[in-house]
Motif scaffolding. Structure first.
Motif, PDB file in Angstrom:
ATOM      1  N   ILE A  24       1.293  -1.050   0.313  1.00  0.00           N
ATOM      2  CA  ILE A  24      -0.095  -0.253   0.095  1.00  0.00           C
ATOM      3  C   ILE A  24       0.962   1.141  -0.063  1.00  0.00           C
ATOM      4  CG2 ILE A  24      -1.799   1.451   1.850  1.00  0.00           C
ATOM      5  CD1 ILE A  24      -3.181  -1.370   2.286  1.00  0.00           C
ATOM      6  N   PHE A  25       1.892   1.437   0.379  1.00  0.00           N
ATOM      7  CA  PHE A  25       3.058   2.545   0.261  1.00  0.00           C
ATOM      8  C   PHE A  25       3.026   2.468  -0.803  1.00  0.00           C
ATOM      9  CE2 PHE A  25       2.591   3.217   4.774  1.00  0.00           C
ATOM     10  CZ  PHE A  25       2.673   4.616   5.394  1.00  0.00           C
ATOM     11  N   HIS A  26       3.282   1.241  -1.678  1.00  0.00           N
ATOM     12  CA  HIS A  26       4.578   1.263  -2.883  1.00  0.00           C
ATOM     13  C   HIS A  26       3.038   1.869  -4.192  1.00  0.00           C
ATOM     14  CE1 HIS A  26       7.953  -0.628  -3.362  1.00  0.00           C
ATOM     15  NE2 HIS A  26       7.436  -1.682  -2.823  1.00  0.00           N
ATOM     16  N   GLU A  27       1.796   1.527  -3.087  1.00  0.00           N
ATOM     17  CA  GLU A  27       0.781   2.811  -4.079  1.00  0.00           C
ATOM     18  C   GLU A  27       0.603   4.168  -3.056  1.00  0.00           C
ATOM     19  OE1 GLU A  27      -3.242   4.599  -4.733  1.00  0.00           O
ATOM     20  OE2 GLU A  27      -2.450   4.147  -3.249  1.00  0.00           O
ATOM     21  N   LEU A  79      11.782  12.536  -3.218  1.00  0.00           N
ATOM     22  CA  LEU A  79      12.428  12.177  -2.446  1.00  0.00           C
ATOM     23  C   LEU A  79      12.635  11.077  -1.679  1.00  0.00           C
ATOM     24  CD1 LEU A  79       9.676  12.319   0.707  1.00  0.00           C
ATOM     25  CD2 LEU A  79       9.143  10.100  -0.272  1.00  0.00           C
ATOM     26  N   LEU A  80      13.520  11.433  -1.424  1.00  0.00           N
ATOM     27  CA  LEU A  80      14.652  10.289  -0.772  1.00  0.00           C
ATOM     28  C   LEU A  80      15.716  10.587  -0.865  1.00  0.00           C
ATOM     29  CD1 LEU A  80      12.377   7.333   0.558  1.00  0.00           C
ATOM     30  CD2 LEU A  80      12.970   9.416   2.194  1.00  0.00           C
ATOM     31  N   SER A  81      16.173  11.111  -2.269  1.00  0.00           N
ATOM     32  CA  SER A  81      16.931  10.825  -3.800  1.00  0.00           C
ATOM     33  C   SER A  81      18.192  11.511  -2.635  1.00  0.00           C
ATOM     34  CB  SER A  81      16.792  11.876  -4.585  1.00  0.00           C
ATOM     35  OG  SER A  81      15.758  11.180  -5.613  1.00  0.00           O
ATOM     36  N   GLN A  82      18.540  12.653  -2.001  1.00  0.00           N
ATOM     37  CA  GLN A  82      19.480  12.790  -1.403  1.00  0.00           C
ATOM     38  C   GLN A  82      19.400  11.848   0.385  1.00  0.00           C
ATOM     39  OE1 GLN A  82      22.018  14.394  -2.638  1.00  0.00           O
ATOM     40  NE2 GLN A  82      23.180  14.513  -1.197  1.00  0.00           N
ATOM     41  N   SER A  83      18.338  12.010   0.909  1.00  0.00           N
ATOM     42  CA  SER A  83      18.556  11.358   2.046  1.00  0.00           C
ATOM     43  C   SER A  83      19.484   9.925   2.442  1.00  0.00           C
ATOM     44  CB  SER A  83      16.901  11.011   3.124  1.00  0.00           C
ATOM     45  OG  SER A  83      16.024  12.723   2.632  1.00  0.00           O
ATOM     46  N   VAL A  84      19.234   9.372   1.080  1.00  0.00           N
ATOM     47  CA  VAL A  84      19.310   7.717   1.540  1.00  0.00           C
ATOM     48  C   VAL A  84      21.108   8.029   1.276  1.00  0.00           C
ATOM     49  CG1 VAL A  84      17.369   7.067   0.625  1.00  0.00           C
ATOM     50  CG2 VAL A  84      18.770   7.060  -0.715  1.00  0.00           C
ATOM     51  N   ARG A  85      21.646   8.279   0.214  1.00  0.00           N
ATOM     52  CA  ARG A  85      22.756   8.729  -0.285  1.00  0.00           C
ATOM     53  C   ARG A  85      23.169   9.359   1.382  1.00  0.00           C
ATOM     54  NH1 ARG A  85      19.820   8.467  -4.002  1.00  0.00           N
ATOM     55  NH2 ARG A  85      20.476   7.495  -5.169  1.00  0.00           N
ATOM     56  N   ASN A  86      22.854  10.155   1.684  1.00  0.00           N
ATOM     57  CA  ASN A  86      23.570  10.950   3.197  1.00  0.00           C
ATOM     58  C   ASN A  86      23.451  10.324   4.594  1.00  0.00           C
ATOM     59  OD1 ASN A  86      23.209  13.774   1.906  1.00  0.00           O
ATOM     60  ND2 ASN A  86      22.456  14.475   2.433  1.00  0.00           N
ATOM     61  N   ASP A  87      22.220   9.479   4.365  1.00  0.00           N
ATOM     62  CA  ASP A  87      22.774   8.511   5.893  1.00  0.00           C
ATOM     63  C   ASP A  87      23.757   7.226   5.225  1.00  0.00           C
ATOM     64  OD1 ASP A  87      20.337   9.942   7.023  1.00  0.00           O
ATOM     65  OD2 ASP A  87      18.887   8.701   6.209  1.00  0.00           O
ATOM     66  N   TYR A  88      23.624   6.929   4.549  1.00  0.00           N
ATOM     67  CA  TYR A  88      24.501   5.310   4.035  1.00  0.00           C
ATOM     68  C   TYR A  88      25.221   5.969   3.875  1.00  0.00           C
ATOM     69  CZ  TYR A  88      26.625   1.567   2.349  1.00  0.00           C
ATOM     70  OH  TYR A  88      27.863   0.238   1.490  1.00  0.00           O
ATOM     71  N   PHE A  95      11.226   3.774   1.369  1.00  0.00           N
ATOM     72  CA  PHE A  95       9.436   4.426   1.401  1.00  0.00           C
ATOM     73  C   PHE A  95       9.215   2.987   2.263  1.00  0.00           C
ATOM     74  CE2 PHE A  95       5.173   5.993   0.263  1.00  0.00           C
ATOM     75  CZ  PHE A  95       4.888   7.095   1.410  1.00  0.00           C
ATOM     76  N   ALA A  96       8.930   2.431   1.190  1.00  0.00           N
ATOM     77  CA  ALA A  96       8.086   1.150   1.580  1.00  0.00           C
ATOM     78  C   ALA A  96       8.125   0.401   2.671  1.00  0.00           C
ATOM     79  CB  ALA A  96       7.429   0.340   0.205  1.00  0.00           C
ATOM     80  N   GLU A  97       9.560   0.352   2.972  1.00  0.00           N
ATOM     81  CA  GLU A  97      10.230  -0.502   4.162  1.00  0.00           C
ATOM     82  C   GLU A  97       9.332   0.316   5.100  1.00  0.00           C
ATOM     83  OE1 GLU A  97      10.062  -3.392   4.481  1.00  0.00           O
ATOM     84  OE2 GLU A  97      10.614  -4.128   2.726  1.00  0.00           O
ATOM     85  N   TYR A  98       9.876   1.365   5.180  1.00  0.00           N
ATOM     86  CA  TYR A  98       9.819   2.800   6.330  1.00  0.00           C
ATOM     87  C   TYR A  98       8.309   2.660   6.705  1.00  0.00           C
ATOM     88  CZ  TYR A  98      12.552   6.003   9.114  1.00  0.00           C
ATOM     89  OH  TYR A  98      13.162   5.562  10.442  1.00  0.00           O
ATOM     90  N   GLY A  99       6.780   2.603   5.702  1.00  0.00           N
ATOM     91  CA  GLY A  99       5.527   3.412   5.526  1.00  0.00           C
ATOM     92  C   GLY A  99       5.403   1.287   6.610  1.00  0.00           C
ATOM     93  N   ARG A 100       5.741  -0.168   6.343  1.00  0.00           N
ATOM     94  CA  ARG A 100       5.457  -0.853   6.902  1.00  0.00           C
ATOM     95  C   ARG A 100       6.188  -0.768   8.161  1.00  0.00           C
ATOM     96  NH1 ARG A 100       7.410  -7.145   4.357  1.00  0.00           N
ATOM     97  NH2 ARG A 100       7.653  -5.895   3.085  1.00  0.00           N
TER      98      ARG A 100
END
Length: 197
Positions: free
Chosen positions: A55-58, A70-79, A159-164
């Motif tokens: 559903i979060f994918h939807e 959304l998240l394009s920079q955040s995932v790279r910053n966190d990694y 995004f979907a895993e975070y939603g889960r």
């Protein structure tokens, strides 16, 4: 649908309810649940947290979240931060070893002595799998060749895993996710408030 009454995060609850009204479900012919852009396909063994993930994918698709950055920079910053922390944490310690030392209750060692996370931490494992392009294998991830090479795949799965994880409401999991993915956590929480109608 009944489990939505138990969700404490009002933003997540509203978004899941709105998505359920828009979404149709079908039985998957394979052994994997997925969202094809219009319909959510579920296996007979799909649990509620898998349904929340799809559903979060939807939700992502409906609002064009990852498509609009959304998240394009955040995932790279966190990694990048995780890699830096691992280097400083202990000599020659990688990210899995650092996380094991910091969150021992989340981990166990399999028969081969490899670090693995317990199932409730599967979302964190999957995000790390994608961030590292399959270098960090903690038991859950996407093993299909080229999966993480698709444009925006990391952002969509994050995004979907975070939603889960938000749906599951496990305090230990959310604390760990917030601590190791602070930029992702902040950005997702901010966007959830903005997209609610």
């Amino acid at each position: 649908k009944n489990s939505l009454d138990e969700i404490k995060n009002a933003d997540v609850k509203i978004l899941l309810m709105q998505s359920l009204d828009r979404t149709s479900f079908r039985t998957s012919k394979g052994n994997v649940a997925y969202f094809d852009g219009k319909v959510i396909f579920l296996t007979r063994k799909s649990k509620a947290d898998t349904i929340a993930h799809e559903i979060f994918h939807e939700i992502d698709k409906t609002y064009g979240l990852t498509e609009n950055g959304l998240l394009s920079q955040s995932v790279r910053n966190d990694y990048s931060s995780l890699k830096n922390m691992a280097e400083k944490y202990k000599e020659q310690a990688g990210i899995p070893e650092m996380l094991y030392l910091k969150y021992p209750k989340a981990f166990y060692k399999n028969d081969k002595g490899e670090l693995r996370v317990y199932e409730k931490y599967a979302g964190i494992s999957d995000v790390l799998d994608g961030m590292s392009r399959r270098e960090i294998k903690l038991g859950y991830g996407h093993s299909r060749k080229g999966y993480w090479d698709r444009p925006l795949q990391l952002e969509k799965e994050t995004f979907a895993e975070y939603g889960r994880m938000m749906y599951m409401q496990d305090e230990d999991v959310m604390r760990m996710a917030k601590e190791i993915f602070p930029s992702v956590d902040r950005e997702i929480r901010d966007v959830l408030k903005r997209v609610i109608k």
